[in-house]
Design an enzyme around this catalytic site. Sequence first.
Site, PDB file in Angstrom:
ATOM      1  CB  SER A 108      -3.009   3.531  17.244  1.00  0.00           C
ATOM      2  OG  SER A 108      -3.697   4.352  16.084  1.00  0.00           O
TER       3      SER A 108
ATOM      4  CG  HIS B 131       0.497   6.271  16.952  1.00  0.00           C
ATOM      5  ND1 HIS B 131       1.863   6.277  16.499  1.00  0.00           N
ATOM      6  CD2 HIS B 131       0.030   6.024  15.987  1.00  0.00           C
ATOM      7  CE1 HIS B 131       1.976   6.204  15.248  1.00  0.00           C
ATOM      8  NE2 HIS B 131       1.013   5.959  14.673  1.00  0.00           N
TER       9      HIS B 131
ATOM     10  CG  ASP C 112      -2.347   6.464  12.927  1.00  0.00           C
ATOM     11  OD1 ASP C 112      -1.516   6.574  12.943  1.00  0.00           O
ATOM     12  OD2 ASP C 112      -2.864   5.757  13.929  1.00  0.00           O
TER      13      ASP C 112
ATOM     14  CG  MET D 126      -4.352   8.106   7.493  1.00  0.00           C
ATOM     15  SD  MET D 126      -5.145   6.546   7.334  1.00  0.00           S
ATOM     16  CE  MET D 126      -4.467   5.491   8.750  1.00  0.00           C
TER      17      MET D 126
ATOM     18  CG  HIS E 153       1.865   7.894  11.806  1.00  0.00           C
ATOM     19  ND1 HIS E 153       1.574   6.796  11.833  1.00  0.00           N
ATOM     20  CD2 HIS E 153       2.781   8.146  10.750  1.00  0.00           C
ATOM     21  CE1 HIS E 153       2.181   6.236  10.588  1.00  0.00           C
ATOM     22  NE2 HIS E 153       2.861   7.117   9.950  1.00  0.00           N
TER      23      HIS E 153
ATOM     24  CG  MET F 221       0.636   8.009   7.924  1.00  0.00           C
ATOM     25  SD  MET F 221      -0.563   6.519   8.299  1.00  0.00           S
ATOM     26  CE  MET F 221      -1.267   7.264   9.620  1.00  0.00           C
TER      27      MET F 221
ATOM     28  CG  MET G 285       5.126   2.986   9.027  1.00  0.00           C
ATOM     29  SD  MET G 285       3.977   3.186  10.321  1.00  0.00           S
ATOM     30  CE  MET G 285       2.530   2.357  10.086  1.00  0.00           C
TER      31      MET G 285
ATOM     32  CG  ASP H 279       1.879   2.820  13.614  1.00  0.00           C
ATOM     33  OD1 ASP H 279       0.991   2.056  14.261  1.00  0.00           O
ATOM     34  OD2 ASP H 279       1.663   3.690  13.039  1.00  0.00           O
TER      35      ASP H 279
HETATM   36  C1  DX5 Z   1      -1.943   2.525  10.374  1.00  0.00           C
HETATM   37  C2  DX5 Z   1      -1.666   3.376  11.502  1.00  0.00           C
HETATM   38  C3  DX5 Z   1      -1.479   2.782  12.619  1.00  0.00           C
HETATM   39  C4  DX5 Z   1      -2.935   1.921  13.031  1.00  0.00           C
HETATM   40  C5  DX5 Z   1      -2.121   0.705  13.943  1.00  0.00           C
HETATM   41  O1  DX5 Z   1      -1.902   3.131   8.859  1.00  0.00           O
HETATM   42  O2  DX5 Z   1      -0.404   4.117  11.171  1.00  0.00           O
HETATM   43  O3  DX5 Z   1      -1.187   3.550  13.666  1.00  0.00           O
HETATM   44  O4  DX5 Z   1      -3.399   2.526  13.785  1.00  0.00           O
HETATM   45  O5  DX5 Z   1      -3.359   0.172  14.133  1.00  0.00           O
HETATM   46  P1  DX5 Z   1      -3.232  -1.615  14.476  1.00  0.00           P
HETATM   47  O6  DX5 Z   1      -2.589  -1.588  15.886  1.00  0.00           O
HETATM   48  O7  DX5 Z   1      -4.276  -2.111  14.616  1.00  0.00           O
HETATM   49  O8  DX5 Z   1      -2.359  -2.271  13.454  1.00  0.00           O
HETATM   50 ZN    ZN Z   2       0.158   5.103  12.983  1.00  0.00          ZN
END
Ligand code: DX5
Ligand code: ZN
Length: 215
Positions: A7, A32, A34, A36, A65, A67, A136, A174
């Site tokens: 990630s 991966h 992320d 947001m 991903h 969010m 998740m 994740d």
């Molecule tokens: C959290 C993200 C994850 C995050 C995981 O909201 O969706 O992908 O980066 O990080 P770790 O592996 O450190 O929990």
């Molecule tokens: Zn994620």
Amino acid sequence: MAKVSPSLLSADFANLGRDVKDISSLGADFFHIDVMDGSFVPNITIGPGVIKSIRKLTAVPFITHLMIDHPERMVESFAAAGSDFITVHVEAKGDVDEAIKRIRQSGKKVGIALNPPTSFSKIERYLPIVDIILVMTVNPGWAGQKFIPEAAKKIAEARKVIDEEELSTLIEVDGGINQDTGKVCVEHGVDILAAGSYIFGAPDRKTAIESLKRL
Ligand code: DX5
Ligand code: ZN
């Protein structure tokens, strides 16, 4: 053997290109990524522009991903930026089914994600029409949180349906993944382990990636 999806949220954003190239050379199966929006989750990360820039640096497939609320408004931009898989949350405000339709029309693979408090029954109907389900195991928003074991049980629920119905849907997990929690997920039947802090915080990232692949 599980596939590993580092990630990028835990990368050094001041040296993102360097980290992408570095991790690509260490056997990552996917990235991966992320995204947001400060609405669906209380944090903001990156958008399509950053993905477009790092797309040039690696051939490793991108699992984006999202969010974000109203994913139907944004999925085409993330497809054009070079995502290979685009994952939307079942809990997002807006039109999730329309988002899925638009991802498909863009020629990309589709994922559906569910948060720890959301029951498996809320995504079951999507199993035959998506490529990935993303379970998740933390409440999304930040890297480095603690794995929620109860949430991981949904991996086993999904595995059972996928096997019984002979579907090819992949299961990704994740949040809080390391060697110990990753093992639990593999025992429940996961296909892809997303991991941020465990890989980027490791003294040797290659060893960390390999330790997850071996589970
Ligand atoms: C959290 C993200 C994850 C995050 C995981 O909201 O969706 O992908 O980066 O990080 P770790 O592996 O450190 O929990
Ligand atoms: Zn994620």
